[in-house]
Design a protein around this motif. Structure first.
Motif, PDB file in Angstrom:
ATOM      1  N   VAL A 196       0.837  -1.205   0.000  1.00  0.00           N
ATOM      2  CA  VAL A 196       0.000   0.000   0.000  1.00  0.00           C
ATOM      3  C   VAL A 196       0.870   1.252   0.000  1.00  0.00           C
ATOM      4  O   VAL A 196       0.607   2.210  -0.742  1.00  0.00           O
ATOM      5  N   GLU A 197       1.926   1.274   0.816  1.00  0.00           N
ATOM      6  CA  GLU A 197       2.825   2.432   0.855  1.00  0.00           C
ATOM      7  C   GLU A 197       3.479   2.661  -0.508  1.00  0.00           C
ATOM      8  O   GLU A 197       3.592   3.803  -0.967  1.00  0.00           O
ATOM      9  N   MET A 198       3.908   1.594  -1.151  1.00  0.00           N
ATOM     10  CA  MET A 198       4.531   1.719  -2.479  1.00  0.00           C
ATOM     11  C   MET A 198       3.541   2.290  -3.493  1.00  0.00           C
ATOM     12  O   MET A 198       3.887   3.185  -4.263  1.00  0.00           O
ATOM     13  N   LEU A 199       2.322   1.776  -3.503  1.00  0.00           N
ATOM     14  CA  LEU A 199       1.326   2.242  -4.461  1.00  0.00           C
ATOM     15  C   LEU A 199       0.941   3.697  -4.216  1.00  0.00           C
ATOM     16  O   LEU A 199       0.909   4.509  -5.155  1.00  0.00           O
ATOM     17  N   ILE A 200       0.662   4.042  -2.976  1.00  0.00           N
ATOM     18  CA  ILE A 200       0.287   5.422  -2.653  1.00  0.00           C
ATOM     19  C   ILE A 200       1.423   6.367  -2.979  1.00  0.00           C
ATOM     20  O   ILE A 200       1.234   7.403  -3.621  1.00  0.00           O
ATOM     21  N   ASN A 201       2.604   6.021  -2.537  1.00  0.00           N
ATOM     22  CA  ASN A 201       3.744   6.909  -2.719  1.00  0.00           C
ATOM     23  C   ASN A 201       4.073   7.123  -4.187  1.00  0.00           C
ATOM     24  O   ASN A 201       4.266   8.252  -4.630  1.00  0.00           O
ATOM     25  N   SER A 202       4.127   6.071  -4.955  1.00  0.00           N
ATOM     26  CA  SER A 202       4.491   6.227  -6.366  1.00  0.00           C
ATOM     27  C   SER A 202       3.416   6.967  -7.145  1.00  0.00           C
ATOM     28  O   SER A 202       3.719   7.795  -7.999  1.00  0.00           O
ATOM     29  N   ALA A 203       2.151   6.718  -6.842  1.00  0.00           N
ATOM     30  CA  ALA A 203       1.071   7.385  -7.573  1.00  0.00           C
ATOM     31  C   ALA A 203       0.990   8.875  -7.226  1.00  0.00           C
ATOM     32  O   ALA A 203       0.988   9.728  -8.109  1.00  0.00           O
ATOM     33  N   LEU A 204       0.960   9.201  -5.947  1.00  0.00           N
ATOM     34  CA  LEU A 204       0.764  10.590  -5.540  1.00  0.00           C
ATOM     35  C   LEU A 204       2.015  11.451  -5.657  1.00  0.00           C
ATOM     36  O   LEU A 204       1.951  12.566  -6.166  1.00  0.00           O
ATOM     37  N   ALA A 205       3.130  10.956  -5.172  1.00  0.00           N
ATOM     38  CA  ALA A 205       4.335  11.787  -5.169  1.00  0.00           C
ATOM     39  C   ALA A 205       4.772  12.133  -6.581  1.00  0.00           C
ATOM     40  O   ALA A 205       5.128  13.277  -6.862  1.00  0.00           O
ATOM     41  N   THR A 206       4.726  11.196  -7.476  1.00  0.00           N
ATOM     42  CA  THR A 206       5.143  11.453  -8.852  1.00  0.00           C
ATOM     43  C   THR A 206       4.240  12.496  -9.499  1.00  0.00           C
ATOM     44  O   THR A 206       4.718  13.425 -10.152  1.00  0.00           O
ATOM     45  N   THR A 207       2.956  12.377  -9.305  1.00  0.00           N
ATOM     46  CA  THR A 207       2.007  13.333  -9.882  1.00  0.00           C
ATOM     47  C   THR A 207       2.211  14.723  -9.298  1.00  0.00           C
ATOM     48  O   THR A 207       2.254  15.716 -10.037  1.00  0.00           O
ATOM     49  N   ILE A 208       2.355  14.813  -8.005  1.00  0.00           N
ATOM     50  CA  ILE A 208       2.504  16.110  -7.356  1.00  0.00           C
ATOM     51  C   ILE A 208       3.821  16.764  -7.738  1.00  0.00           C
ATOM     52  O   ILE A 208       3.872  17.963  -8.036  1.00  0.00           O
ATOM     53  N   VAL A 209       4.912  16.000  -7.756  1.00  0.00           N
ATOM     54  CA  VAL A 209       6.204  16.567  -8.164  1.00  0.00           C
ATOM     55  C   VAL A 209       6.119  17.094  -9.588  1.00  0.00           C
ATOM     56  O   VAL A 209       6.592  18.184  -9.899  1.00  0.00           O
ATOM     57  N   ARG A 210       5.477  16.362 -10.460  1.00  0.00           N
ATOM     58  CA  ARG A 210       5.312  16.786 -11.858  1.00  0.00           C
ATOM     59  C   ARG A 210       4.511  18.092 -11.946  1.00  0.00           C
ATOM     60  O   ARG A 210       4.883  19.004 -12.678  1.00  0.00           O
ATOM     61  N   LEU A 211       3.428  18.193 -11.192  1.00  0.00           N
ATOM     62  CA  LEU A 211       2.618  19.412 -11.208  1.00  0.00           C
ATOM     63  C   LEU A 211       3.391  20.618 -10.665  1.00  0.00           C
ATOM     64  O   LEU A 211       3.291  21.721 -11.207  1.00  0.00           O
TER      65      LEU A 211
END
Length: 190
Positions: free
Chosen positions: A169-184
């Motif tokens: 769960v930590e891997m999925l949440i982290n990779s999905a949200l952090a990547t999107t937010i950093v990109r934005l």
């Protein structure tokens, strides 16, 4: 120059506040024995935006909140000094490594840098936890395993009982949200 320092200070202040809030919220969400570390997302974002040392600082704050929130109470009762060191180390290292990964790769491929930085944080955080369990807390872990459906299967307990669902769960949440937010954030800066 002064304007950039003010922006970084404000950004880091916001990230610290988010780390504190997410860790307290995450302490109520448990899968198995331990709570989920939702807090890795702002740590990775801070590390990507401001570098490895900022990521390490945010990880340090994460560790302090874990210690103060009671999430590490069982380990603190078993070995207080080792627990303080492990909790602070795993959070700080997760932030530092994710910032280092992002910094090394962002010039080549920003999206890959974000994804790999996001994945590195839970891997480092959980990896250090598991190493500490094997080196410091093995008698405690063995007693937990023996009391569980795993019995004397310590390896099975490590994988499924301690980190299984939480890590995924930590891997999925982290990779999905952090990547999107950093990109934005990167797009907004341009």
């Amino acid at each position: 120059m002064n304007n950039e320092r003010i922006k970084k200070l404000a950004s880091m202040g916001l990230m610290v506040a988010i780390v504190v809030v997410l860790q307290y919220i995450g302490s109520f969400i448990k899968l198995g024995e331990f709570s989920i570390s939702l807090v890795l997302v702002p740590i990775v974002i801070g590390a990507a935006l401001h570098g490895p040392l900022s990521g390490a600082f945010l990880g340090f704050v994460f560790g302090l909140v874990v210690l103060l929130s009671g999430d590490a109470a069982v380990f603190l009762a078993y070995n207080p000094l080792a627990t303080v060191i492990v909790v602070i180390l795993k959070g700080s290292a997760a932030g530092y490594v994710s910032g280092l990964v992002y910094q090394m790769l962002c010039q080549k491929n920003e999206m890959a840098a974000g994804v790999l930085a996001s994945l590195s944080a839970p891997i480092v955080n959980t990896g250090i936890f598991l190493i500490a369990c094997a080196l410091v807390y093995m008698p405690l872990i063995t007693s937990w395993a023996n009391a569980s459906e795993f019995g004397s299967n310590i390896a099975g307990y490590f994988i499924y009982g301690l980190v299984g669902a939480n890590f995924v769960v930590e891997m999925l949440i982290n990779s999905a949200l952090a990547t999107t937010i950093v990109r934005l954030i990167k797009v907004a800066k341009k």
